[in-house]
Scaffold this motif. Structure first.
Motif, PDB file in Angstrom:
ATOM      1  N   ASN A  44       0.811  -1.217   0.000  1.00 56.14           N
ATOM      2  CA  ASN A  44       0.000   0.000   0.000  1.00 56.14           C
ATOM      3  C   ASN A  44       0.843   1.265   0.000  1.00 56.14           C
ATOM      4  OD1 ASN A  44      -3.038  -0.687   0.212  1.00 56.14           O
ATOM      5  ND2 ASN A  44      -2.076  -2.110   1.623  1.00 56.14           N
ATOM      6  N   VAL A  45       1.984   1.240   0.705  1.00 58.92           N
ATOM      7  CA  VAL A  45       2.890   2.389   0.648  1.00 58.92           C
ATOM      8  C   VAL A  45       3.443   2.552  -0.769  1.00 58.92           C
ATOM      9  CG1 VAL A  45       5.108   3.278   1.453  1.00 58.92           C
ATOM     10  CG2 VAL A  45       3.476   2.345   3.095  1.00 58.92           C
ATOM     11  N   THR A  46       3.726   1.440  -1.434  1.00 58.18           N
ATOM     12  CA  THR A  46       4.209   1.500  -2.822  1.00 58.18           C
ATOM     13  C   THR A  46       3.170   2.118  -3.745  1.00 58.18           C
ATOM     14  OG1 THR A  46       5.605  -0.450  -2.463  1.00 58.18           O
ATOM     15  CG2 THR A  46       5.088   0.126  -4.746  1.00 58.18           C
ATOM     16  N   ILE A  47       1.910   1.712  -3.572  1.00 62.98           N
ATOM     17  CA  ILE A  47       0.830   2.296  -4.388  1.00 62.98           C
ATOM     18  C   ILE A  47       0.757   3.798  -4.171  1.00 62.98           C
ATOM     19  CG2 ILE A  47      -1.686   2.438  -4.599  1.00 62.98           C
ATOM     20  CD1 ILE A  47      -0.586   0.095  -6.090  1.00 62.98           C
ATOM     21  N   LEU A  48       0.827   4.242  -2.923  1.00 64.61           N
ATOM     22  CA  LEU A  48       0.774   5.674  -2.633  1.00 64.61           C
ATOM     23  C   LEU A  48       1.947   6.406  -3.289  1.00 64.61           C
ATOM     24  CD1 LEU A  48      -0.190   5.522   1.158  1.00 64.61           C
ATOM     25  CD2 LEU A  48      -1.637   6.379  -0.691  1.00 64.61           C
ATOM     26  N   ALA A  49       3.134   5.827  -3.217  1.00 65.79           N
ATOM     27  CA  ALA A  49       4.321   6.473  -3.786  1.00 65.79           C
ATOM     28  C   ALA A  49       4.245   6.524  -5.308  1.00 65.79           C
ATOM     29  CB  ALA A  49       5.574   5.724  -3.339  1.00 65.79           C
ATOM     30  N   VAL A  50       3.798   5.419  -5.934  1.00 62.91           N
ATOM     31  CA  VAL A  50       3.737   5.366  -7.401  1.00 62.91           C
ATOM     32  C   VAL A  50       2.715   6.360  -7.928  1.00 62.91           C
ATOM     33  CG1 VAL A  50       3.089   3.912  -9.358  1.00 62.91           C
ATOM     34  CG2 VAL A  50       4.597   3.009  -7.596  1.00 62.91           C
ATOM     35  N   VAL A  51       1.543   6.410  -7.322  1.00 61.83           N
ATOM     36  CA  VAL A  51       0.518   7.347  -7.781  1.00 61.83           C
ATOM     37  C   VAL A  51       0.990   8.791  -7.600  1.00 61.83           C
ATOM     38  CG1 VAL A  51      -1.841   8.190  -7.380  1.00 61.83           C
ATOM     39  CG2 VAL A  51      -1.381   5.734  -7.406  1.00 61.83           C
ATOM     40  N   LYS A  52       1.735   9.051  -6.545  1.00 63.24           N
ATOM     41  CA  LYS A  52       2.216  10.416  -6.308  1.00 63.24           C
ATOM     42  C   LYS A  52       3.190  10.862  -7.395  1.00 63.24           C
ATOM     43  CE  LYS A  52       4.593  13.371  -2.965  1.00 63.24           C
ATOM     44  NZ  LYS A  52       5.232  13.453  -1.621  1.00 63.24           N
TER      45      LYS A  52
END
Length: 317
Positions: A44-52
Motif C-alpha cells: 500500500n505504501v508502494t501504491i501511494l508512492a507510485v501514484v504520487k
C-alpha cells in the motif's frame, strides 16, 4: 477495578486471547501473520508512492485507490501490531480506552473502505455511461468531497459504538475477550446489562454499510453492463470492461471475506473458535494485501513505474 453486588466487574482493562485453542502455536502463527502484515504495508505504501510520482495516474480512480490504500493501512495496523505482541510476548492486556479506540478504528475504516468502493463505482459509471461529462463531474474537488463523505460517514456511523459501550455497559461478567482484537460483539457479549440497543445498532450499521453499499455498487454495474452491451464491436466491449476489472476484483476481495466471516459467525455454531478468529483476521488482512497486487497487475502505468524502480535499484552504482 471493583466487584459489584451482582458479581459483575467494572474493568479498567481486558485480556485478549489471541487465537483461542491455538495458544501453543502462537509463535508459529506469527510467521505468516507478520509476513502478511509486512506485505500489506509495503504494497500500500508502494501504491501511494507510485501514484504520487506518476502524473499519468493523477485521475479520479487512482486518487480513490490512494484513499483505499490509506484505509487498508489503518485497518491492518489497528490490529496486527497488538496481535503480534500477543504472539511474541504474551502481551494480552489492553486498556479499556485502547480497546474502544481499536474497536472504533477497525469498524470505522472498514466502513470508509466500503464508501470508497462505492465512490469508485460512481466514477466507473460516469466514465462509461456519461464519458463526455466525466472530467467535469469527477473533478479533484468532487473526488475530495466524496472521500471526505466516506470518512465522515464512517465516523458518524461507528462513533456511537464505543460511546454506547462506555456509557451504557459499565459492568462485565469477565475481562477475557475470546478474540484477537476488540471486535464490537466480542466485547458486548461480556456485558452484564441490557445489550439490546447495542446489538440492534450494530446490526443496523452492518445492514446500511454492507447491504446497501453492495446493492448500490451492483446497480451501477448493471447500468455499466447495459451501456457496454450497446457498443458496436466485441473489442470495444472488452476494452471498456477492462477499465472496470481492477475495481471489480478489489470489490470481490473486500466483500467476499467479510461475507464468509459474517456467515461463519452467524451460522457456524459448530465451528471451532479458532476458525472464527482466523477468518476475522483474514478479512482484515487479505484486502490490504491483494488490492495493491490487483491494481499493479491490471494497471499498465503502475506496472511500468514499478519495473522502472526495480531496474534502477538493480543497476550497479
Amino acid at each position: 477495578m471493583f466487584m459489584s453486588n451482582n458479581a459483575c466487574l467494572v474493568p479498567t482493562s481486558f485480556r485478549l486471547t489471541g487465537i483461542p485453542g491455538l495458544e501453543s502455536l502462537h509463535l508459529w502463527l506469527s510467521i505468516p501473520f507478520s509476513s502478511m502484515y509486512l506485505l500489506a504495508v509495503v504494497g500500500n505504501v508502494t501504491i501511494l508512492a507510485v501514484v504520487k510520482v506518476e502524473r499519468g495516474l493523477h485521475q479520479p480512480m487512482y486518487f480513490f485507490l490512494c484513499m483505499l490504500a490509506v484505509s487498508d493501512l489503518v485497518l491492518s495496523t489497528s490490529t496486527m501490531p497488538k496481535l503480534l505482541a500477543i504472539f511474541w510476548f504474551g502481551a494480552r492486556r489492553i486498556d479499556l480506552e485502547a480497546c474502544l479506540a481499536q474497536m472504533f478504528f477497525i469498524h470505522c475504516f472498514a466502513t470508509v473502505a466500503s464508501g470508497i468502493f462505492l465512490a469508485m463505482a460512481f466514477d466507473r459509471y460516469v466514465a462509461i455511461c456519461e464519458p463526455l461529462h466525466h472530467a467535469s463531474v469527477l473533478t479533484r474537488a468532487m473526488v475530495g468531497r466524496l472521500g471526505l463523505a466516506a470518512l465522515l460517514r464512517g465516523v458518524l456511523y461507528i462513533g456511537p459504538l464505543p460511546l454506547m459501550i462506555r456509557l451504557r455497559l459499565p459492568l462485565y461478567r469477565a475481562q477475557i475477550i475470546a478474540h484477537s482484537y476488540c471486535e464490537h460483539m466480542a466485547v458486548v457479549t461480556l456485558a452484564c446489562g441490557d445489550t439490546t440497543i447495542n446489538n440492534l445498532y450494530g446490526m443496523g450499521i452492518g445492514f446500511l454499510v454492507l447491504i446497501l453499499d453492495s446493492l448500490a455498487i451492483s446497480t451501477s454495474y448493471v447500468m455499466i453492463f447495459r451501456a457496454v452491451m450497446r457498443l458496436s464491436t466485441p473489442e470495444a466491449r472488452l476494452k471498456t470492461l477492462g477499465t472496470c476489472s481492477s475495481h471489480i476484483c478489489a470489490i470481490l476481495v473486500f466483500y467476499i471475506p467479510i461475507a464468509v466471516s459474517s456467515l461463519a459467525h452467524r451460522f457456524g455454531h459448530h465451528m471451532p473458535p479458532h476458525v472464527h478468529i482466523l477468518l476475522a483476521n483474514f478479512y482484515l488482512l487479505i484486502p490490504p494485501i491483494l488490492n495493491p497486487v490487483v491494481y499493479a497487475v491490471r494497471t499498465r502505468q503502475i506496472r511500468e513505474r514499478l519495473l522502472h524502480i526495480l531496474k534502477a535499484g538493480s543497476q550497479p552504482r
